[in-house]
Design an enzyme around this catalytic site. Structure first.
Site, PDB file in Angstrom:
ATOM      1  N   ASN A   1       0.877  -1.174   0.000  1.00  0.00           N
ATOM      2  CA  ASN A   1       0.000   0.000   0.000  1.00  0.00           C
ATOM      3  C   ASN A   1       0.913   1.222   0.000  1.00  0.00           C
ATOM      4  OD1 ASN A   1      -1.789   2.045   0.534  1.00  0.00           O
ATOM      5  ND2 ASN A   1      -2.287   1.390   2.623  1.00  0.00           N
ATOM      6  N   TRP A   2       1.025   1.828  -1.171  1.00  0.00           N
ATOM      7  CA  TRP A   2       1.962   2.954  -1.297  1.00  0.00           C
ATOM      8  C   TRP A   2       1.430   4.242  -0.664  1.00  0.00           C
ATOM      9  CZ3 TRP A   2       4.107   2.536  -7.038  1.00  0.00           C
ATOM     10  CH2 TRP A   2       5.081   1.525  -7.066  1.00  0.00           C
ATOM     11  N   LYS A   3       0.155   4.263  -0.331  1.00  0.00           N
ATOM     12  CA  LYS A   3      -0.462   5.477   0.223  1.00  0.00           C
ATOM     13  C   LYS A   3      -0.190   6.662  -0.717  1.00  0.00           C
ATOM     14  CE  LYS A   3      -0.145   3.351   4.689  1.00  0.00           C
ATOM     15  NZ  LYS A   3      -0.094   3.455   6.130  1.00  0.00           N
TER      16      LYS A   3
ATOM     17  N   HIS B   1      -9.575   1.333   4.471  1.00  0.00           N
ATOM     18  CA  HIS B   1      -8.319   1.476   5.224  1.00  0.00           C
ATOM     19  C   HIS B   1      -8.551   2.412   6.412  1.00  0.00           C
ATOM     20  CE1 HIS B   1      -4.252   2.620   6.287  1.00  0.00           C
ATOM     21  NE2 HIS B   1      -3.875   1.509   5.708  1.00  0.00           N
TER      22      HIS B   1
ATOM     23  N   GLU C   1      -6.915   4.761   7.593  1.00  0.00           N
ATOM     24  CA  GLU C   1      -6.672   6.187   7.329  1.00  0.00           C
ATOM     25  C   GLU C   1      -7.875   6.826   6.639  1.00  0.00           C
ATOM     26  OE1 GLU C   1      -2.886   5.649   5.404  1.00  0.00           O
ATOM     27  OE2 GLU C   1      -2.059   5.055   7.343  1.00  0.00           O
TER      28      GLU C   1
ATOM     29  N   GLU D   1      -5.629  -4.962  10.381  1.00  0.00           N
ATOM     30  CA  GLU D   1      -4.591  -3.971  10.640  1.00  0.00           C
ATOM     31  C   GLU D   1      -4.890  -3.217  11.935  1.00  0.00           C
ATOM     32  OE1 GLU D   1      -2.498  -2.783   6.736  1.00  0.00           O
ATOM     33  OE2 GLU D   1      -4.224  -1.485   6.971  1.00  0.00           O
TER      34      GLU D   1
ATOM     35  N   GLY E   1       2.301   2.174  10.769  1.00  0.00           N
ATOM     36  CA  GLY E   1       3.285   3.242  10.640  1.00  0.00           C
ATOM     37  C   GLY E   1       3.990   3.607  11.940  1.00  0.00           C
TER      38      GLY E   1
ATOM     39  N   SER F   1       3.158  -2.246  10.285  1.00  0.00           N
ATOM     40  CA  SER F   1       4.606  -2.319  10.497  1.00  0.00           C
ATOM     41  C   SER F   1       5.218  -3.671  10.117  1.00  0.00           C
ATOM     42  CB  SER F   1       4.959  -1.941  11.942  1.00  0.00           C
ATOM     43  OG  SER F   1       4.594  -0.599  12.203  1.00  0.00           O
TER      44      SER F   1
ATOM     45  N   GLY G   1       2.721  -1.205   4.270  1.00  0.00           N
ATOM     46  CA  GLY G   1       2.776   0.222   3.947  1.00  0.00           C
ATOM     47  C   GLY G   1       4.209   0.653   3.695  1.00  0.00           C
ATOM     48  N   GLY G   2       4.820   1.237   4.710  1.00  0.00           N
ATOM     49  CA  GLY G   2       6.171   1.819   4.600  1.00  0.00           C
ATOM     50  C   GLY G   2       7.183   0.910   3.915  1.00  0.00           C
TER      51      GLY G   2
END
Ligand code: PGA
Length: 251
Positions: A10-12, A95, A97, A167, A173, A213, A234-235
């Protein structure tokens, strides 16, 4: 039908088209023998470039959100149909966010999931508890309820093809990962909820991923559990080498 292993990035709101193309080219060179399903959920502006670059590779492309209507006066939105006609295969829905900053609710998540199936997109539905809910001992209640509401009204065939990502919000994150045991237990709870509503045969084939994470150093332990079928990353999906190592941990 056995459960698919899925490693999704997930590149956001990261990566420009040229960066996306370079990333996909490099990742494809080291993953052509991978057995897992590899998915990259990219910003809308990268979709077209990513789809072209990912042709004839193992990498599938997804979006990070969609609207439930097909067309209309919804400034700034993109529909499932729009995604499908350019050959997008997956879409993240709900998601945390989006729930937190963009007023996504269980109701809109459910509408989007139904619309995703209408256009033959594979929804990756996110559920997860906040730190406060975790500390109050409400994790299972929250995640089973979110799961139930997200899937409401779907056929059993559709539920079999849903991908769920558990999640925990406190792990996204933050560098804090749920222990593999806790993550596996939460995922078992979700699977059990699906079993209660749709039966064991359905519950046994739904792919449920862990997210929060995930990195190369903790992926293997997570993937060795009984119920975790992959990861939403993600990251660590922004670095080719790191993401490749997560993919390799699932082989
Ligand atoms: P993270 O994000 O891996 O950076 O924690 C996961 C996600 O938000 O899907």
């Amino acid at each position: 039908m056995s459960r698919r292993k899925i490693i999704a990035g997930n590149w956001k709101m990261n990566m420009l088209p040229n960066e996306a193309m370079e990333f996909i080219t490099r990742l494809s060179e080291c993953t052509y023998e991978a057995k897992s399903e590899i998915v990259l959920c990219v910003p809308y502006t990268d979709l077209f470039y990513s789809l072209l670059t990912a042709q004839n590779t193992k990498i599938k492309i997804g979006a990070q959100n969609m609207h439930w209507e097909e067309t209309g006066a919804y400034t700034g939105e993109v529909s499932g149909k729009m995604l499908k006609v350019i050959n997008v295969e997956y879409v993240i829905i709900g998601h945390s966010e989006r729930r937190q900053y963009f007023a996504e609710t269980d109701e809109t998540v459910n509408k989007k999931v139904k619309s995703a199936f209408k256009y033959n997109l594979k929804p990756i539905v996110c559920v997860g508890e906040t730190l406060e809910q975790k500390e109050e001992g409400k994790t299972n209640e929250v995640i089973t309820n979110q799961t139930k509401l997200a899937l409401e009204g779907l056929s059993t065939e559709q539920v079999k093809n849903v991908i769920i990502a558990y999640e925990p919000i406190w792990a996204i994150g933050t560098g804090k990962t749920a222990t593999s045991e806790d993550a596996n237990n939460s995922i078992k709870e979700i699977r059990n909820e699906i079993k209660n509503i749709y039966g064991e045969e359905v519950a046994n084939v739904v792919s449920i991923l862990y997210g929060g994470s995930v990195k190369a150093s903790n992926a293997k332990e997570l993937f060795e559990t009984s119920d975790i079928d992959g990861a939403l990353v993600g990251g660590a999906s922004l670095k080719v080498e790191e993401f490749k190592n997560i993919i390799m941990s699932a082989e």
